[in-house]
Design an enzyme around this catalytic site. Structure first.
Site, PDB file in Angstrom:
ATOM      1  N   GLU A  63      -5.778  32.883 -35.279  1.00 53.26           N
ATOM      2  CA  GLU A  63      -6.698  33.954 -34.873  1.00 53.26           C
ATOM      3  C   GLU A  63      -5.910  34.970 -34.043  1.00 53.26           C
ATOM      4  O   GLU A  63      -5.185  34.599 -33.134  1.00 53.26           O
ATOM      5  CB  GLU A  63      -7.856  33.354 -34.062  1.00 53.26           C
ATOM      6  N   GLY A 111     -14.179  32.859 -32.090  1.00 48.58           N
ATOM      7  CA  GLY A 111     -15.589  33.152 -32.362  1.00 48.58           C
ATOM      8  C   GLY A 111     -15.821  34.333 -33.286  1.00 48.58           C
ATOM      9  O   GLY A 111     -16.921  34.519 -33.798  1.00 48.58           O
ATOM     10  N   THR A 149     -11.530  35.499 -42.972  1.00 48.09           N
ATOM     11  CA  THR A 149     -11.193  36.645 -42.112  1.00 48.09           C
ATOM     12  C   THR A 149     -12.345  37.622 -41.924  1.00 48.09           C
ATOM     13  O   THR A 149     -12.180  38.655 -41.265  1.00 48.09           O
ATOM     14  CB  THR A 149      -9.975  37.393 -42.698  1.00 48.09           C
ATOM     15  N   LEU A 189     -31.204  48.781 -37.189  1.00 44.73           N
ATOM     16  CA  LEU A 189     -32.516  48.510 -36.590  1.00 44.73           C
ATOM     17  C   LEU A 189     -32.390  47.747 -35.279  1.00 44.73           C
ATOM     18  O   LEU A 189     -33.091  48.030 -34.310  1.00 44.73           O
ATOM     19  CB  LEU A 189     -33.399  47.748 -37.575  1.00 44.73           C
ATOM     20  N   MET A 219     -23.568  38.793 -46.023  1.00 41.89           N
ATOM     21  CA  MET A 219     -22.621  38.671 -44.905  1.00 41.89           C
ATOM     22  C   MET A 219     -23.365  38.120 -43.693  1.00 41.89           C
ATOM     23  O   MET A 219     -23.826  38.864 -42.833  1.00 41.89           O
ATOM     24  CB  MET A 219     -22.005  40.030 -44.610  1.00 41.89           C
ATOM     25  N   ALA A 244     -23.442  34.845 -40.727  1.00 42.15           N
ATOM     26  CA  ALA A 244     -22.637  33.799 -40.085  1.00 42.15           C
ATOM     27  C   ALA A 244     -22.986  32.415 -40.633  1.00 42.15           C
ATOM     28  O   ALA A 244     -22.099  31.612 -40.941  1.00 42.15           O
ATOM     29  CB  ALA A 244     -22.858  33.842 -38.579  1.00 42.15           C
ATOM     30  N   HIS A 302     -51.463  22.580 -32.537  1.00 44.77           N
ATOM     31  CA  HIS A 302     -52.334  23.688 -32.143  1.00 44.77           C
ATOM     32  C   HIS A 302     -52.299  23.819 -30.630  1.00 44.77           C
ATOM     33  O   HIS A 302     -52.415  22.812 -29.939  1.00 44.77           O
ATOM     34  CB  HIS A 302     -53.760  23.421 -32.609  1.00 44.77           C
TER      35      HIS A 302
END
Ligand code: NAI
Length: 462
Positions: free
Chosen positions: A35, A41, A145, A187, A315, A317, A441
């Protein structure tokens, strides 16, 4: 000196890559993960899903305190938003979670290499960073990647024009934010800045928002967002955006240019394949820049696999994670499977929008006979106690077999509610199965049961 040898080298420590590394280590492989960022992450944890959810939570509470507390009999006055504190909280959450992955790597004895990883021929990976270049060898290589924001012709990023990475860290609330693209990112981040007081204009090329989602739900979502003050201009093609001092001008086909102080380009993402050395093993990209893979995520090069945003499919995770787990399991056990039909999608706006399986548009297009049951949250007791009665649950079931084909929810905690629908579909449930399961409920989940009952015309509270 011989190169360090591993069974599997994972390139990329995003949600797809790090989860694959863990699963492969659990299965007994000697695993390394390369990485280039200091923090593990990937986009999701550092500059995507997690920080955006942190800001969505903070700004929603601010908005609620301003507009909804009075209804609950809570009076507040003199309230202001402390943006630096919100941003700091977000950073702390990111730091905690990325450190958590370091700990998981140590626990699972995964070797971490810091630098840019590139394939250097069959079974070989080179890791380059500012100080050195290291050669690694492995039986298997996995490319995970991820993706990066797509740019548009005519738009040069810089100054007030940026992508989600910048919009997660504006130091001041924009006066006028123009968002290009009415998808997930536009959004969610449009909502964050609107709640903090920005005027937000969303420009969308199509004649609807949230392309690909059930169009009835998307229309309902647009009306709710409009009430919240988001301004939509649909059917608008953005041609260019340019910087004028500390402001920006956005040019659209057949419409007046818009002048604003921030532009968020949220017009999709593209796979990250630059400098990966794909040519050294003969891998060719498809027409959309993705790495072609087979059923077990194998590329055209022996021993090289790819998952997540660099291959076909949504796309997301969690989609990348399922693929990584299936890929690792297939390598070790010979078996591995992803059920693409039960991968949920969630837009974390307020209310949330969540979907799994086929949309009504899909079923009509494919001439699949279906029955539909819908149940509004305004007939759900828990939604009333929350003060969040907008939206509904919609269940689509096969007309002959009653098997659930799709579930679409707009409403409070839709992102959590969709998990039951995904599990039901994964087990091949019918709407009758859900209708006969006891749901506590008063809960929001009762709306799913009622929508399942509504498929057969027997909802109880409507
Ligand atoms: P998107 O594909 O969801 O939406 C992009 C929108 O931009 C589309 O509606 C498209 O029609 C529009 N567009 C493209 N070119 C345009 C132009 N020239 N003028 C006007 N509109 C234009 O992409 P988005 O929102 O950037 O997200 C990227 C990816 O990240 C998505 O695949 C999404 O799945 C993922 N994501 C997921 C999240 C979640 O799961 N909650 C949150 C954020 C991103």
């Amino acid at each position: 000196m011989s190169s360090p040898q591993h069974d599997l080298i994972v390139i990329g420590a995003g949600p797809g890559g790090y989860v694959t590394a863990i699963r492969a280590a659990q299965l007994g492989l000697n695993v390394a993960c390369v990485e280039r960022e200091a923090a593990l992450g990937g986009t999701c944890l550092r500059i995507g899903c997690i920080p955006s959810k942190a800001l969505l939570e903070s700004t929603e509470r601010f908005h609620e305190a301003q507009t909804d507390f009075a209804v609950h009999g809570i009076r507040v006055s003199g309230m202001t938003a402390d943006l630096p504190a919100m941003l700091e909280r977000k950073e702390k959450i990111v730091a905690t979670l990325t450190r958590g992955i370091d700990a998981l790597f140590r626990k699972n004895k995964i070797t971490r290499y810091k630098g840019h990883g590139a394939i250097a021929g069959a079974g070989r990976v080179t890791v380059r960073n500012e100080t050195e270049s290291t050669e690694l060898a492995a039986k298997y290589i996995l490319i995970a990647t991820g993706s990066k924001p797509a740019t548009l012709p005519g738009i040069v990023l810089g100054g007030p024009i940026g992508t989600s990475a910048e919009a997660l860290a504006y130091s001041h609330v924009p006066h006028h934010l123009v968002v290009i693209g009415a998808g997930y990112i536009g959004l969610e981040l449009g909502s964050v800045w609107r709640r903090l007081g920005a005027k937000v204009t969303v420009l969308e090329y199509l004649d609807r928002i949230l392309p690909g989602m059930d169009s009835e739900i998307a229309t309902e979502a647009r009306k709710i967002f409009e009430k919240q003050g988001l301004e939509f201009r649909l059917g608008v093609k953005v041609l260019a955006a340019r910087v004028d001092g500390d402001r920006a001008t956005v040019e659209c086909k057949g419409a007046e240019p818009l002048v604003c102080d921030r532009v968020l380009v949220a017009a999709g993402r593209v796979p990250n394949t630059d400098g990966l050395g794909l040519d050294t093993v003969g891998i060719k990209l498809d027409g959309r820049g993705r790495i072609p893979v087979g059923e077990r995520f194998e590329t055209s090069a022996a021993g090289v696999f790819a998952i997540g945003d660099v291959i076909r499919g949504p796309m997301l995770a969690h989609k990348a994670q399922e693929e990584g787990i299936a890929c690792a399991e297939a390598l070790v056990t010979g078996r591995g499977h992803v059920d693409y039909n039960t991968i949920p999608g969630v837009v974390y706006t307020h209310p949330e929008i969540a979907t799994v399986g086929k949309s009504e548009d899909d079923l009509k297009r494919d001439n699949v006979p279906y029955r539909k049951g819908a149940f509004p949250f305004r007939a759900n007791g828990r939604a009333h106690s929350l003060g969040q009665t907008d939206g509904k649950v919609k269940v689509l079931a096969h007309a002959e077999t009653d098997r659930i084909l799709g579930v679409h929810i707009i409403g409070p905690r839709a992102g959590e509610l969709i998990a039951e629908a995904a599990a039901a579909m994964a087990f091949g449930a019918s709407s009758e199965d859900i209708a006969r399961v006891s749901h506590a409920h008063p809960t929001l989940a009762e709306a799913f049961k009622e929508a399942a009952l509504a498929v057969d015309g027997r909802a109880l509270h409507m």
